[in-house]
Design an enzyme around this catalytic site. Structure first.
Site, PDB file in Angstrom:
ATOM      1  N   LYS A 105      12.178   2.345   6.757  1.00 31.30           N
ATOM      2  CA  LYS A 105      12.194   1.598   8.008  1.00 31.30           C
ATOM      3  C   LYS A 105      13.430   0.725   8.174  1.00 31.30           C
ATOM      4  CE  LYS A 105       7.310   0.849   9.244  1.00 31.30           C
ATOM      5  NZ  LYS A 105       6.340  -0.254   9.459  1.00 31.30           N
ATOM      6  N   CYS A 135      -4.612  -2.265  19.152  1.00 30.52           N
ATOM      7  CA  CYS A 135      -5.279  -1.110  19.750  1.00 30.52           C
ATOM      8  C   CYS A 135      -5.140  -1.069  21.271  1.00 30.52           C
ATOM      9  CB  CYS A 135      -6.766  -1.104  19.399  1.00 30.52           C
ATOM     10  SG  CYS A 135      -7.137  -0.693  17.679  1.00 30.52           S
ATOM     11  N   HIS A 136      -5.249  -2.234  21.902  1.00 32.63           N
ATOM     12  CA  HIS A 136      -5.313  -2.271  23.363  1.00 32.63           C
ATOM     13  C   HIS A 136      -3.997  -2.635  24.020  1.00 32.63           C
ATOM     14  CE1 HIS A 136      -9.614  -1.574  23.423  1.00 32.63           C
ATOM     15  NE2 HIS A 136      -9.754  -2.476  22.465  1.00 32.63           N
ATOM     16  N   ASP A 185       8.250  -6.094   7.662  1.00 35.89           N
ATOM     17  CA  ASP A 185       7.445  -4.869   7.646  1.00 35.89           C
ATOM     18  C   ASP A 185       8.316  -3.640   7.396  1.00 35.89           C
ATOM     19  OD1 ASP A 185       5.220  -3.190   7.799  1.00 35.89           O
ATOM     20  OD2 ASP A 185       5.271  -3.045   9.976  1.00 35.89           O
ATOM     21  N   CYS A 215      -6.377  -7.975  19.038  1.00 38.88           N
ATOM     22  CA  CYS A 215      -6.640  -6.931  20.027  1.00 38.88           C
ATOM     23  C   CYS A 215      -5.447  -6.047  20.341  1.00 38.88           C
ATOM     24  CB  CYS A 215      -7.138  -7.547  21.338  1.00 38.88           C
ATOM     25  SG  CYS A 215      -8.476  -8.735  21.162  1.00 38.88           S
ATOM     26  N   ASN A 261       4.751  -2.554   2.919  1.00 37.52           N
ATOM     27  CA  ASN A 261       5.150  -3.928   3.211  1.00 37.52           C
ATOM     28  C   ASN A 261       4.256  -4.949   2.526  1.00 37.52           C
ATOM     29  OD1 ASN A 261       3.389  -2.674   5.486  1.00 37.52           O
ATOM     30  ND2 ASN A 261       2.911  -4.841   5.544  1.00 37.52           N
ATOM     31  N   THR A 303       0.824  -1.214   0.000  1.00 37.91           N
ATOM     32  CA  THR A 303       0.000   0.000   0.000  1.00 37.91           C
ATOM     33  C   THR A 303       0.859   1.264   0.000  1.00 37.91           C
ATOM     34  OG1 THR A 303      -0.198  -0.274   2.395  1.00 37.91           O
ATOM     35  CG2 THR A 303      -2.042  -1.020   1.043  1.00 37.91           C
ATOM     36  N   MET A 359     -15.195   0.251  18.357  1.00 39.67           N
ATOM     37  CA  MET A 359     -15.035  -1.155  18.741  1.00 39.67           C
ATOM     38  C   MET A 359     -16.054  -1.986  17.970  1.00 39.67           C
ATOM     39  SD  MET A 359     -13.506  -3.464  20.390  1.00 39.67           S
ATOM     40  CE  MET A 359     -13.939  -5.191  20.464  1.00 39.67           C
TER      41      MET A 359
END
Length: 724
Positions: free
Chosen positions: A360, A643-644, A333, A640, A283, A263, A683
């Site tokens: 990177k 984000c968390h 990546d 998860c 990547n 992308t 969410m």
């Protein structure tokens, strides 16, 4: 008149000192932003009309009213609070004394650039559930301008044209397949009436491309795919036929097909003399090349063009011109979507038109931008995946880090956040230095056995993300902290070495601005905004911003007075993928999203900083089996953690699940994770990826982790080690 003709014409008035865009309007007529104005932006020191100030993306302004001698008297002129407490990454535009910016959730705001008076705002109403399609927060990096319009790419993949005076929508068009996990976070560019925009989503399995749209109507004019579809034949574009030979095309077109990634989610630059648009390609999907392009022995093989490449194309047609691949067969990546800077300089006695990038992978590249020829490349930060670059421009790889071939875990430097991420560099032509917001952060790349793609919600990287979860022991966490570094590096692109560097307390620091006042401005993770001497790196001025700053500053002039502006607000990939600020020598970093604007003698002041109130850590008793907890941990890492936070240790501005009231109620947890009860907040439901049993295992894992950390609260490092 075409951009190529404008490029020739602009040399006739390139020596003019244009005090403001009003002067340009007098020359060019009342046509709003024109191609001549964008080509000639270097001579217009009052405005900031395009993302990097000029098409060359140097982020250098000749303004010198604020300089190394008087910057100590710089003060806050005005500020504006944002209504989005998420990561703020945008570069504002300033045109005719008005400042335009984007915020998180793709909102747009306009201000009087001198007084801070709010003029208008626009909310594209991005659906909240789009947040789970974004690898790295609900950020947006800015706008483009043409005529009397502003152009915005929204998180859910729309391109929107707004009236610059009112903020009213002129047109909008969907630029992606919204049934897939595409997002748009980058700033568009406009060349000769064509609005050019890319997209993100490689981690979720999409196929990358960049496309051009008519600025007047929104009609798509061309689309350039960066990776093959897998069904190429003699009728396909030649550059994609060439690329297909470097892939296992069954991965792209088979029954378990994924898009391949690649992308174009951020960097672009344009040379009007050569009429070339340069794009940075991301990547692969999945990261692990052994799944994308297995060789005869079942291990990774193939360069997988045009992943991790800089590609030159014609902006009129999208025609391929040349490419340079920074990381052949990338598996870590290592995107090449990082900031691209164009400059002319003498190298070995010869004037060269160069392109510079610090992607990177940790190498700083100088490339001939007319031909794509490799000129030089050296490490700008610590790395172990390669030992150098050969004369052809190909990296000399360390085979131990080729996990796609060995099938074994390896600690690799840089990790997936890179040695430099999206944060823009700046180039000072007087010093011939490139200023890099660099860092060192390794990662354990652990191939995941029997991996299968999940294009609905899961991270499609082919790695065991849980391999990088830190134990709850603070002593161990602080040992890891000591290995992670952030720095501002002043890089000499000819000598290919650092002239000076400044250490930061953490790795995720802001983009850069260089000025004719011999200054370099940068915000940082430690919630300060600073000015440095451009030649020596000496710190000359500092302002307490109350929040981490990741966005790059700009400078502009209104009524003869120079201003410096920066959008402040902690967020982005590092802030959500670390343990809530523990991996930061200054502790947890706050998000207080504001636009900060400075001038000499400014006397405004920020309000008192609010207290950081954390929810108590009071989990229910952990009763699940070890097998259930382990299964939940595996799924947590894939679905998860982005984000968390890894190991369920959340960031400061997104919910810390260890402290969630839903932990104690299976039905409430299921209503959120399975049914999507909080989708409006970002969410979304995970019912299309996880069964009810798997969702319950997630809860068991978080309960287990909360109990581990609860047992360590208040204990010293020594006591924590003893307890374990």
């Amino acid at each position: 008149m075409t951009i190529k003709n404008w490029a020739l014409a602009v040399t006739a008035w390139g020596a003019l000192s244009l005090a403001s865009c009003d002067a340009l309007t007098d020359v060019m007529g009342d046509d709003g932003i024109t191609g001549a104005m964008l080509v000639g932006a270097e001579a217009d020191d009052a405005n900031w009309m395009t993302h990097g100030r000029t098409y060359s993306e140097q982020r250098y302004s000749p303004l010198d009213q604020i300089n190394a001698e008087n910057v100590g008297s710089l003060g806050l002129a005005w500020f504006a609070d944002m209504d989005t407490a998420r990561g703020q990454e945008a570069t504002p535009l300033v045109i005719d004394g008005k400042l335009y910016l984007t915020t998180a959730w793709s909102k747009v705001k306009a201000f009087d650039a001198a007084t801070g008076e709010a003029l208008w705002d626009f909310d594209p109403q991005v659906p909240g559930e789009t947040a789970v399609k974004a690898c790295c927060d609900t950020v947006n990096r800015g706008l483009a301008a043409w005529g009397d319009s502003l152009f915005l790419g929204t998180l859910d993949g729309r391109l929107v044209a707004l009236d610059r005076d009112t903020g009213e929508v002129q047109w909008e068009t969907v630029t992606v397949d919204q049934s897939q996990s595409y997002t748009v976070t980058g700033a568009p560019r406009v060349i000769d009436g064509k609005v050019i925009i890319g997209n993100g989503g490689a981690e979720f399995g999409v196929r990358g491309y960049v496309a051009a749209y008519d600025a007047e109507s929104g009609e798509e004019l061309w689309r350039f795919y960066t990776v093959p579809e897998g069904t190429e034949d003699d009728q396909s574009p030649e550059y994609l036929q060439v690329a297909a030979e470097t892939w296992n095309t069954e991965v792209l077109a088979g029954s378990d097909a994924i898009g391949g990634g690649g992308t174009v989610w951020d960097s672009m630059a344009y040379d009007p003399d050569l009429d070339m648009l340069y794009i940075g390609v991301g990547n692969g999907s999945p990261w692990n090349r052994a799944y994308r392009s297995p060789g005869e022995d079942g291990t990774g093989d193939g360069d997988n063009l045009y992943l991790s490449s800089i590609v030159a194309i014609r902006p009129d047609t999208g025609e391929y011109v040349w490419h340079y691949q920074t990381t052949p067969g990338e598996t870590w990546d290592y995107t090449a979507t990082q900031h691209i800077v164009l400059a002319d300089m003498e190298i070995d006695g010869e004037e060269r038109q160069v392109l510079m990038q610090a992607p990177k992978n940790g190498f700083f590249y100088v490339i001939d931008r007319a031909t794509g020829e490799f000129i030089s490349g050296e490490p700008y930060t610590g790395l172990n995946w390669a030992t150098g670059i050969d004369e052809s421009g190909r990296p000399i790889e360390n085979p131990e880090t080729r996990i796609d071939k060995t099938g074994e875990p390896a600690l690799v430097l840089p990790g997936p956040l890179g040695g430099h991420n999206w944060h823009p560099m700046a180039y000072h032509p007087g010093e011939n230095l490139v200023y890099i917001p660099a860092f060192e952060a390794g990662w354990i790349y652990s191939p995941q056995a029997n991996w299968k793609p999940d294009t609905a919600r899961g991270f499609n990287i082919g790695m065991d993300m849980a391999a990088n979860d830190l134990p709850p022991d603070l002593g161990i966490r602080r040992q890891v902290e000591g290995t992670i570094k952030g720095m501002l590096v002043a890089w000499d692109p000819i000598a290919q070495e650092a002239r000076w560097s400044v250490d930061h307390s953490g790795p995720w620091n802001g983009g850069l601005l260089a000025t004719g006042g011999d200054l370099v401005f940068q915000g940082n993770q430690s919630s300060t905004f600073k000015a440095y001497n451009a030649a020596s790196g000496e710190e000359l001025w500092s302002f307490g911003a109350q929040t981490g700053i990741v966005a790059p500053p700009i400078t502009y002039k209104v009524d003869g007075e120079q201003y410096v502006a920066v959008l402040a607000g902690w967020g982005g990939a590092f802030s959500t993928s670390t343990d809530g600020g523990l991996i930061n020598k200054d502790g947890a970093v706050r998000n207080i999203s504001r636009l900060l604007v400075f001038k000499l003698g400014g006397e405004a002041a920020l309000p008192a900083m609010p207290e950081l109130a954390a929810m108590p850590l009071d989990p229910p008793v952990s009763r699940a089996s070890a097998e259930t907890i382990a299964a939940g941990g595996t799924d947590y890492a894939r679905y998860c953690a982005v984000c968390h936070g890894p190991a369920a240790v959340g960031a400061t501005y997104l919910p810390d699940l260890r402290r969630s009231g839903a932990l104690g109620n299976r039905g409430t947890w299921a209503s959120i994770v399975h049914e999507g009860a909080l989708s409006a907040n970002g969410m979304a439901s995970f019912s299309d990826s996880l069964s009810t049993e798997e969702i319950e295992a997630l809860r068991a894992y978080v309960i287990h982790r909360a109990n581990e950390d609860k047992a360590l609260e208040g204990a010293s490092d020594t006591e924590q080690v003893a307890r374990r």
